[in-house]
Design an enzyme around this catalytic site. Structure first.
Site, PDB file in Angstrom:
ATOM      1  N   GLU A  55      -2.319   1.952  -7.419  1.00 42.51           N
ATOM      2  CA  GLU A  55      -2.024   1.174  -6.269  1.00 42.51           C
ATOM      3  C   GLU A  55      -1.194  -0.024  -6.719  1.00 42.51           C
ATOM      4  OE1 GLU A  55      -1.056  -1.629  -4.079  1.00 42.51           O
ATOM      5  OE2 GLU A  55      -3.385  -2.031  -4.145  1.00 42.51           O
ATOM      6  N   CYS A 108       0.269  -7.471  -2.442  1.00 45.50           N
ATOM      7  CA  CYS A 108       0.956  -6.245  -2.574  1.00 45.50           C
ATOM      8  C   CYS A 108       1.491  -5.840  -1.313  1.00 45.50           C
ATOM      9  CB  CYS A 108       0.335  -5.082  -3.388  1.00 45.50           C
ATOM     10  SG  CYS A 108      -1.424  -4.692  -2.618  1.00 45.50           S
TER      11      CYS A 108
END
Length: 431
Positions: free
Chosen positions: A207, A241
């Site tokens: 990720e 993010c």
């Protein structure tokens, strides 16, 4: 590999041989207890987060509450790993879902509890054991999470917080004991871990970063979109993010949206992170603040315009900035990890889509429109792991989470996450 690491790996392997035999429902009871502990201690745990990485305390407490919700979800989840029976001409045709073994997690500092538990909880519920290397500034968070697992009733070494160097991580990935790795971090870190994991044929979940689009169509509710846009960019001081980072606005509403966006943006003021009223904190490290300033200057040098300047008001503290972007600016291929937004003007939906997809990243975009068909057009054509419609993109434990392109691969959250570190074993024949 030094003796301490080898011993830690061996203990995790020994724990796995017992933990995998514990029934799914018994593992869930420990998760329910973990959820309760998190809620009971949310103030104390939130303070650990804020002290380590400067997140506003209200957001730190909200992170702990979200972690408790995650544990509760999996504590009540359907056992999708039970043996499946398949109809064939044979007397036995089964699919078994078996845990892989010892899994390494390499976790970042921006959500010190959430990122860890998002990976670890479904991984251990599936029957694996976890070794977790946390960011160097969040070692107390890592140690505390281990103690919480133990207090909740998980067997010793089911979850272990470790302190290791990058070189030692490479050595661990070469060990036959370690069966997989999950990393949440930068694109560069992901490429390195994927390289080492691939060389050792280890399962890998990544990720990574994002530079997500926040698209506002001409029929959008501008008041809501502008408020959500400011939150999307500045929550966690912009160090997220999945934050909206590139704001793509239809030319017909560009000026109206921009005025409202700037007004909402200026409601965020950096202050003491321990103050419950603070909505914008200090960046987690001085070097990261310096990196953001360099990116800001690079964007300006290559033709961007500062609609709101990124103003340094301390060693790692800013008045947040907004850049009006130009085509071809090299900063468009980078991720801005901090309180700095980029805005773009689009003449129609096709240009907005092209701008949104014109990045190496693909994590979680957002689109604001009152038209269902238009919303579906963007949802189906945006190159990302998820799309939010008329709201800020966020992770939800009930829905799969992950990226595409340079934002990584693999699935976290939802029931799908229970399958990431398992093997599907076919058993068939006549008995």
């Amino acid at each position: 590999m030094n003796n301490t690491i080898q011993h830690t790996l061996q203990k995790a392997q020994e724990a796995f041989t017992q933990w995998k035999k514990v029934p799914f429902e018994e593992r869930q009871k420990s998760l329910a207890q973990l959820s309760s502990l998190l809620l009971e201690r949310k103030q104390q745990l939130g303070e650990i987060i804020t002290l380590e990485m400067n997140k506003p305390i209200a957001q730190s407490i909200a992170e702990i509450e979200k972690c408790a919700g995650l544990c509760d979800y999996y504590a009540k989840a359907e056992n999708v790993l039970r043996t499946e029976k398949v109809e064939t001409e044979l007397s036995v045709s089964d699919i078994h879902h078996e845990p892989l073994g010892v899994i390494l997690g390499i976790m970042p500092w921006n959500f010190p509890f959430w990122q860890v538990l998002r990976f670890a909880v479904p991984t251990v519920l599936a029957g694996n054991t976890v070794l977790m290397k946390h960011a160097s500034i969040c070692e107390k968070s890592g140690y505390t999470i281990q103690k919480l697992f133990e207090e909740a009733g998980f067997s010793e070494a089911v979850f272990t917080h470790i302190i290791v160097s990058h070189q030692e991580i490479e050595e661990m990935l070469s060990s036959p004991i370690l069966k997989g790795v999950s990393l949440t971090g930068s694109e560069a870190a992901g490429k390195k871990i994927a390289e080492v994991a691939g060389r050792n044929l280890k399962k890998c979940v990544l990720e990574l970063g994002g530079s997500d689009a926040f698209i506002v169509c001409e029929d959008a509710d501008i008041d809501k979109a502008s408020k959500d846009a400011a939150l999307a960019r500045l929550q966690n001081t912009g160090q997220t993010c999945i934050a909206g980072k590139r704001f793509i606005i239809h030319e017909k509403i560009y000026q109206d949206f921009l005025a409202k966006f700037i007004a909402e943006y200026q409601k965020y003021h950096a202050n003491n992170p321990m103050n419950p009223e603070t909505n914008l904190g200090v960046m987690s490290r001085e070097d990261l603040a310096q990196d953001l300033e360099k990116q800001y200057e690079k964007a300006l040098e290559n033709g961007a315009k500062a609609l709101l300047p990124l103003e340094s008001i301390g060693k790692a503290t800013f008045n947040p900035g907004i850049l009006e972007m130009n085509a071809g600016n090299p900063i468009l291929q980078e991720e801005l990890f901090g309180p700095l937004a980029m805005v773009f003007k689009a003449k129609d939906d096709d240009e907005a889509l092209a701008l949104a997809n014109g990045t190496p990243f693909g994590l979680g975009n957002a689109v604001f429109t009152k038209d269902k068909d238009r919303a579906l057009f963007f949802a189906e054509n945006l190159e990302s792991g998820g799309v939010a419609i008329n709201q800020v993109f966020r992770s939800d434990v009930r829905l799969p989470f992950g990226g595409r392109k340079n934002s990584g691969y693999g699935t976290e959250l939802s029931l799908y996450a229970l399958h990431e570190f398992t093997i599907k074993k076919s058993i068939f024949g006549n008995v």
